[in-house]
Design a protein around this motif. Sequence first.
Motif, PDB file in Angstrom:
ATOM      1  N   THR A  55       4.781  14.213 -16.375  1.00 49.05           N
ATOM      2  CA  THR A  55       4.484  13.039 -15.562  1.00 49.05           C
ATOM      3  C   THR A  55       5.467  12.899 -14.402  1.00 49.05           C
ATOM      4  O   THR A  55       5.141  12.277 -13.392  1.00 49.05           O
ATOM      5  N   ARG A 232      -0.606  15.704 -18.735  1.00 49.29           N
ATOM      6  CA  ARG A 232      -0.178  14.534 -17.955  1.00 49.29           C
ATOM      7  C   ARG A 232      -0.897  13.280 -18.448  1.00 49.29           C
ATOM      8  O   ARG A 232      -0.276  12.239 -18.677  1.00 49.29           O
ATOM      9  N   ASN A 235       0.430  12.194 -21.896  1.00 49.21           N
ATOM     10  CA  ASN A 235       1.748  11.578 -21.847  1.00 49.21           C
ATOM     11  C   ASN A 235       1.735  10.214 -21.165  1.00 49.21           C
ATOM     12  O   ASN A 235       2.496   9.321 -21.537  1.00 49.21           O
ATOM     13  N   VAL A 236       0.884  10.066 -20.162  1.00 53.32           N
ATOM     14  CA  VAL A 236       0.742   8.751 -19.524  1.00 53.32           C
ATOM     15  C   VAL A 236       0.222   7.736 -20.527  1.00 53.32           C
ATOM     16  O   VAL A 236       0.764   6.625 -20.664  1.00 53.32           O
ATOM     17  N   SER A 383       7.449   7.325 -15.393  1.00 55.51           N
ATOM     18  CA  SER A 383       8.000   8.323 -14.483  1.00 55.51           C
ATOM     19  C   SER A 383       7.904   7.870 -13.028  1.00 55.51           C
ATOM     20  O   SER A 383       6.874   7.343 -12.599  1.00 55.51           O
ATOM     21  N   LEU A 386       4.864   9.024 -10.747  1.00 55.26           N
ATOM     22  CA  LEU A 386       3.535   8.426 -10.910  1.00 55.26           C
ATOM     23  C   LEU A 386       3.287   7.375  -9.826  1.00 55.26           C
ATOM     24  O   LEU A 386       2.243   7.364  -9.172  1.00 55.26           O
ATOM     25  N   TYR A 453       0.764   1.890 -14.675  1.00 64.23           N
ATOM     26  CA  TYR A 453       0.189   3.026 -13.960  1.00 64.23           C
ATOM     27  C   TYR A 453      -1.311   3.144 -14.168  1.00 64.23           C
ATOM     28  O   TYR A 453      -2.056   3.451 -13.224  1.00 64.23           O
TER      29      TYR A 453
END
Length: 473
Positions: A55, A232, A235-236, A383, A386, A453
């Motif tokens: 990320t 990605r 993990n987000v 992160s 992002l 995000y």
Amino acid sequence: MDVLIVGAGLSGVGAAWHLQRRGWTYAVLEARDRLGGTWDLFRYPGVRSDSDMFTLSYPFQPWRGAKSLADGDSIRRYIEATAHAHGIDRRIRYGVKVVAAAWSWKGPHWVVETQEGGRSRTWTCSFLYVCAGYYDYARGHQPDFAGLERFGGHFVHPQSWPQDLDVAGKRVVVIGSGATAVTLVPALAETAAHVTMLQRSPTYLASQPAVDHVADVLRRLLPARFAHALIRGKNVLSSQLTYWLSRRFPEQTKRYLREGLLRLLPDPAYLDQHFTPRYQPWDQRLCVVPDGDLLRQVAAGRASVVTDEITRFAERGIELESGTFLEADVVVSATGLSLVPLGGIGLSVDGRAIDLAQTTAYRGLMLSGVPNLAFCVGYTNASWTLRADLSSRYVVRLLDHMRRRGLTTAMPAPPPRRAGRPLLGLTSTYVQRAAHLFPRQGERDPWAVTQNYLLDRARFPFLDIRKGMVFDE
């Protein structure tokens, strides 16, 4: 040129990629002698990211490193390789420090004043994009410790780490409990006689694997870009869910974090004294310890934690309020960073100096009453990249809108009421020390900054560019 980007770190290189993809002319002005930003500045032992690299990396440049929690030099090399792969490195001007930027409606354009090797120079651009983050690169925060002049050992700050400092066989005290301290302690404990982390109050820690094994499987089975997108996304979702649960169920989160630490350091009394903060999870940023490295060093006896206040320094160490004396050959002052908005650049509009504290952030990336300027800051709960990537996408979308309609300027109008919320919503001491220097934010769009995000990713492409904005031909 069309756009000047200030800073050649993660944000600046990402911004350059988006701009050149849409055909905008640009240059990147970097005050240091090489790119990397934060990841070139910090060179202390063990320096690493506490955000996973899937990320923290760019969506257009898959991370191919072995570790999910990567060391600082690996991150800098990744930024460098990205800039080279896309020809961005040819547009970077090194040793160019931006000191001031003056907007003139007569152009209309920005006149940017720089210092280059002791000489002054000016650049002009239609749009200024400040990607310098918010760390003060000149100096970190340093408290005024009583008796420091009497200390006979080495006293260092992580931001200016001496590359020839050898701690092998020495007694080391690291003052602090934030991300820098919890990174330094296990790294120094590998060779030091003993390392003590001296803290005023504890910080929440979370152990996380340094290697993402699920990611490794996906990267072996799938094409690089597809695997990167899946990892990605995974993990987000994981990090955003963890943050949401932490804020909604703080007591359960505390128990969960404590149980994780107990598996690494099975001493409940020690954890209660040194690893149980007074605040709620995510009031301050959570510190990640890869594979529990800090706890493992404490359990092995190579490191320890002392929670106390400093009374004064002495020749051979530090006297504490409790009466304890910590002997030290080396003291590391990991006491926090100094923050500065927009890289410390002095702004003016038609000769009128802009006080950033009196401005309001527009969607977290522009300033009320300041035309053709954007700045880039990341999330505090996820992160950095992002948010930086979304900001750059928005800036390019705004510029494209202006080009299609023959518009030369875009300026956020003042909000209907005085904004009262700080831009950076953390209670960390280093953030609070500088809060009065930063723009404020409002309660609702387009003046509110959302630390979410998933929500931002869904709505940013569809936000009304014209809302709260004044355009001129």
